[in-house]
Design a protein around this motif. Structure first.
Motif, PDB file in Angstrom:
ATOM      1  N   UNK A 162       0.833  -1.206   0.000  1.00 31.84           N
ATOM      2  CA  UNK A 162       0.000   0.000   0.000  1.00 31.84           C
ATOM      3  C   UNK A 162       0.865   1.253   0.000  1.00 31.84           C
ATOM      4  N   UNK A 163       1.947   1.227   0.723  1.00 30.97           N
ATOM      5  CA  UNK A 163       2.836   2.379   0.775  1.00 30.97           C
ATOM      6  C   UNK A 163       3.444   2.635  -0.597  1.00 30.97           C
ATOM      7  N   UNK A 164       3.880   1.591  -1.276  1.00 23.41           N
ATOM      8  CA  UNK A 164       4.469   1.736  -2.612  1.00 23.41           C
ATOM      9  C   UNK A 164       3.452   2.307  -3.595  1.00 23.41           C
ATOM     10  N   UNK A 165       2.222   1.837  -3.529  1.00 22.71           N
ATOM     11  CA  UNK A 165       1.161   2.338  -4.416  1.00 22.71           C
ATOM     12  C   UNK A 165       0.859   3.804  -4.094  1.00 22.71           C
ATOM     13  N   UNK A 166       0.799   4.146  -2.816  1.00 28.44           N
ATOM     14  CA  UNK A 166       0.522   5.526  -2.416  1.00 28.44           C
ATOM     15  C   UNK A 166       1.639   6.465  -2.872  1.00 28.44           C
ATOM     16  N   UNK A 167       2.887   6.040  -2.752  1.00 28.80           N
ATOM     17  CA  UNK A 167       4.014   6.865  -3.191  1.00 28.80           C
ATOM     18  C   UNK A 167       3.974   7.049  -4.705  1.00 28.80           C
ATOM     19  N   UNK A 168       3.695   5.977  -5.456  1.00 26.38           N
ATOM     20  CA  UNK A 168       3.620   6.069  -6.920  1.00 26.38           C
ATOM     21  C   UNK A 168       2.475   6.988  -7.351  1.00 26.38           C
ATOM     22  N   UNK A 169       1.337   6.878  -6.697  1.00 29.59           N
ATOM     23  CA  UNK A 169       0.194   7.724  -7.035  1.00 29.59           C
ATOM     24  C   UNK A 169       0.492   9.193  -6.725  1.00 29.59           C
ATOM     25  N   UNK A 170       1.136   9.450  -5.608  1.00 35.35           N
ATOM     26  CA  UNK A 170       1.496  10.815  -5.241  1.00 35.35           C
ATOM     27  C   UNK A 170       2.486  11.406  -6.235  1.00 35.35           C
ATOM     28  N   UNK A 171       3.474  10.608  -6.603  1.00 36.14           N
ATOM     29  CA  UNK A 171       4.465  11.071  -7.579  1.00 36.14           C
ATOM     30  C   UNK A 171       3.797  11.374  -8.914  1.00 36.14           C
ATOM     31  N   UNK A 172       2.897  10.524  -9.354  1.00 35.53           N
ATOM     32  CA  UNK A 172       2.185  10.748 -10.616  1.00 35.53           C
ATOM     33  C   UNK A 172       1.357  12.025 -10.552  1.00 35.53           C
ATOM     34  N   UNK A 173       0.685  12.239  -9.454  1.00 28.31           N
ATOM     35  CA  UNK A 173      -0.130  13.446  -9.303  1.00 28.31           C
ATOM     36  C   UNK A 173       0.743  14.701  -9.321  1.00 28.31           C
ATOM     37  N   UNK A 174       1.889  14.646  -8.659  1.00 30.55           N
ATOM     38  CA  UNK A 174       2.788  15.797  -8.647  1.00 30.55           C
ATOM     39  C   UNK A 174       3.319  16.104 -10.041  1.00 30.55           C
ATOM     40  N   UNK A 175       3.642  15.073 -10.806  1.00 34.69           N
ATOM     41  CA  UNK A 175       4.111  15.285 -12.179  1.00 34.69           C
ATOM     42  C   UNK A 175       3.031  15.977 -12.995  1.00 34.69           C
ATOM     43  N   UNK A 176       1.806  15.528 -12.879  1.00 25.49           N
ATOM     44  CA  UNK A 176       0.704  16.151 -13.608  1.00 25.49           C
ATOM     45  C   UNK A 176       0.502  17.603 -13.188  1.00 25.49           C
TER      46      UNK A 176
END
Length: 143
Positions: free
Chosen positions: A3-17
């Motif tokens: 869950x932590x890995x998914x949350x970090x990936x989702x946060x990173x994707x949102x920041x890039x956008x």
């Protein structure tokens, strides 16, 4: 842990956008007054047809890759010629992109008879600078 890995990936994707979203074109308004060489500049409603006959050079529009400046010739209230007299040519990439884009922008101007022209795909910065300088030249033509 998954869950932590998914949350970090989702946060990173949102920041890039969020950080890649362009909120402004970076184009400054044209000020009223005189430019060098006796070419008039001013403000008027975008898209309206020029009124005065003659040759008018727009203010240079600064872009990420260099300035863009447009000169128009007006006769009988119509744009009869449009030329980019200054545009980025520093690198081979600039030359390749703008050798295709500038003639299209010149032709679009003659067809539209205004600064309301299409952006050339792959030459967004040049297109935006061209439109800004073109509007400045049109404003000068309306004197």
């Amino acid at each position: 842990m998954r869950r932590i890995a998914i949350a970090v990936a989702a946060t990173a994707s949102a920041l890039v956008l969020v950080f890649s979203y362009r909120t402004s074109t970076g184009i400054a308004p044209v000020a009223e007054g005189q430019s060098s060489g006796g070419q008039r500049t001013g403000t008027a409603a975008p898209g309206s047809t020029p009124g005065g006959d003659g040759t008018f050079t727009g203010e240079a529009a600064d872009t990420r890759y260099g300035p863009v400046r447009v000169r128009i010739t007006v006769s009988g209230g119509r744009i009869t010629d449009a030329q980019a007299v200054e545009y980025p040519q520093e690198s081979g990439r600039d030359v390749r992109i703008n050798s295709a884009a500038v003639p299209r922008l010149n032709q679009e101007t003659l067809q539209a008879q205004s600064a309301q022209i299409d952006t050339v795909s792959g030459a967004t910065y040049t297109s935006e600078g061209y439109q800004q300088s073109l509007q400045s030249a049109l404003d000068a033509a309306r004197g």
